[in-house]
Enzyme design. Sequence first.
Site, mmCIF file in Angstrom:
data_model
loop_
_atom_site.group_PDB
_atom_site.id
_atom_site.type_symbol
_atom_site.label_atom_id
_atom_site.label_comp_id
_atom_site.label_asym_id
_atom_site.label_seq_id
_atom_site.Cartn_x
_atom_site.Cartn_y
_atom_site.Cartn_z
ATOM 1 N N TYR A 1 26.893 -18.126 68.228
ATOM 2 C CA TYR A 1 25.711 -17.610 68.713
ATOM 3 C C TYR A 1 24.871 -16.679 67.880
ATOM 4 O O TYR A 1 23.660 -17.093 68.211
ATOM 5 C CB TYR A 1 26.528 -17.001 69.891
ATOM 6 C CG TYR A 1 25.946 -16.050 71.309
ATOM 7 C CD1 TYR A 1 25.570 -17.221 71.924
ATOM 8 C CD2 TYR A 1 25.671 -14.695 70.675
ATOM 9 C CE1 TYR A 1 23.966 -16.250 72.902
ATOM 10 C CE2 TYR A 1 24.749 -14.158 71.672
ATOM 11 C CZ TYR A 1 24.240 -14.261 72.419
ATOM 12 O OH TYR A 1 22.807 -14.398 73.460
ATOM 13 N N SER B 1 18.336 -12.838 70.856
ATOM 14 C CA SER B 1 19.182 -11.304 71.155
ATOM 15 C C SER B 1 19.340 -10.641 69.815
ATOM 16 O O SER B 1 18.584 -11.179 68.769
ATOM 17 C CB SER B 1 20.834 -12.156 71.353
ATOM 18 O OG SER B 1 21.767 -10.788 70.527
#
Length: 252
Positions: A161, A148
């Site tokens: 995250y 990501s």
Amino acid sequence: MSYENLAGRTAVVTGAASGIGEATAVLLAAHGARVALVARRGERLDALAGKIRADGGEALAVVADVTDQTSVDEAAARVRDAYGRVDLVVNNAGVMLPHPVVDGRADEWQRMLDTNVTGVLRVIRAFTADLTDTAAEGGTADLVNVSSIAAHVAFPDYAVYGATKAAVTYLSQALRTEFGPRDVRVTNIEPGLTETELLTHVDTDLAGLVQGLLESVGALSAQELADVVAYATSRPRHVNLRQIMVLPTRQA
């Protein structure tokens, strides 16, 4: 776009029940790859496998949980029984549970670590021999890890995250030192804002921020990310697109 090099290959896609994983499985199958669909939701996998077969492709629904090594190993055995050796692995399964660290939600931290980091490692462990054996015999072998943009850019309340995705990005880099000399390609893909089920994991108090981002910068579609995976894995075997960051044009 030319994807001829995908025909006849055997792929495993984790997190295949929705989003990027589903779109990637559909596109790989459309270009001639046999695709094992791996996720926890069996009904979704069965429906997707049926759709792929109806369109003339080959697909196998395999219910498995990447947080459990036994489950992953059993899935790998089932794939080999059906299709033989795997030469393309897309590590896409992931969870995104954003909250301030001061909230101390250790259960959510553990879930993200177990899925986004250790889950990736479990899948790699299960299929490393397949990839290295394929490459040793002159075939094309690919490991694709979906990370990501959060691996590099800090977002409020996404610390854990982002840390898990930074681990995936570093892992991909380090794995190239092991796999590259053995002719196994490692591709790390870092999407920006993308329309997937991950956005539905965001709590109500953070939903406004996400909605604001969607309205200001837009979002990539899962199909657009699938196109990137298919392109990278269909290049000649000596070409490794090692690190691909994919953002909406308006996302800084």
